[in-house]
Design a protein around this motif. Sequence first.
Motif, PDB file in Angstrom:
ATOM      1  N   ARG A 121     -59.081  21.794  30.557  1.00 40.32           N
ATOM      2  CA  ARG A 121     -60.264  22.348  29.873  1.00 40.32           C
ATOM      3  C   ARG A 121     -61.564  21.773  30.441  1.00 40.32           C
ATOM      4  O   ARG A 121     -62.575  22.464  30.495  1.00 40.32           O
ATOM      5  CB  ARG A 121     -60.195  22.040  28.382  1.00 40.32           C
ATOM      6  CG  ARG A 121     -58.974  22.613  27.685  1.00 40.32           C
ATOM      7  CD  ARG A 121     -59.076  22.452  26.164  1.00 40.32           C
ATOM      8  NE  ARG A 121     -59.115  21.063  25.753  1.00 40.32           N
ATOM      9  CZ  ARG A 121     -60.109  20.525  25.041  1.00 40.32           C
ATOM     10  NH1 ARG A 121     -61.146  21.270  24.669  1.00 40.32           N
ATOM     11  NH2 ARG A 121     -60.071  19.238  24.690  1.00 40.32           N
ATOM     12  N   SER A 146     -68.416  26.735  25.728  1.00 42.53           N
ATOM     13  CA  SER A 146     -68.532  25.830  26.872  1.00 42.53           C
ATOM     14  C   SER A 146     -69.864  25.100  26.860  1.00 42.53           C
ATOM     15  O   SER A 146     -70.864  25.604  26.327  1.00 42.53           O
ATOM     16  CB  SER A 146     -68.416  26.620  28.184  1.00 42.53           C
ATOM     17  OG  SER A 146     -67.168  27.252  28.303  1.00 42.53           O
ATOM     18  N   SER A 168     -63.390  25.851  26.635  1.00 43.05           N
ATOM     19  CA  SER A 168     -62.427  25.950  25.531  1.00 43.05           C
ATOM     20  C   SER A 168     -62.589  24.787  24.562  1.00 43.05           C
ATOM     21  O   SER A 168     -61.608  24.127  24.173  1.00 43.05           O
ATOM     22  CB  SER A 168     -60.994  25.991  26.079  1.00 43.05           C
ATOM     23  OG  SER A 168     -60.816  27.068  26.967  1.00 43.05           O
TER      24      SER A 168
END
Length: 121
Positions: A66, A17, A84
């Motif tokens: 995401r 991330s 992700s």
Amino acid sequence: QVQLVESGGGLVQAGGSLRLSCAASGSIFSIYSMGWYRQIPGKQREFVASITSGGNTNYADSVKGRFTISRDTAKNTVYLQMNSLKPEDTAVYYCNRGTYYGGSHHPLNYWGQGTQVTVSS
């Protein structure tokens, strides 16, 4: 004079991330739609996400679920939380000030300098 300054890019492994920030100055931040775009060398800049002054958000299909865009009006800052991450997310990410009509963000010619995001496999 409008200034947009991005930060938060870097190198991350796939699945990781990052949170990008865009600090805006020189305009009434709260009334504008703000967007994030990205660009790979040799390709056109592409839309990633946008958020209106009222908090309505739009996302590119490739990042839905995401990425999350948000804004802090008190700090004149817009964020892009990216989870992700995939190698195909590798690009230079740009912040943009624009207008919102017809259900989508329309970029004005106000761009930051960009921040590099690299996702390794």
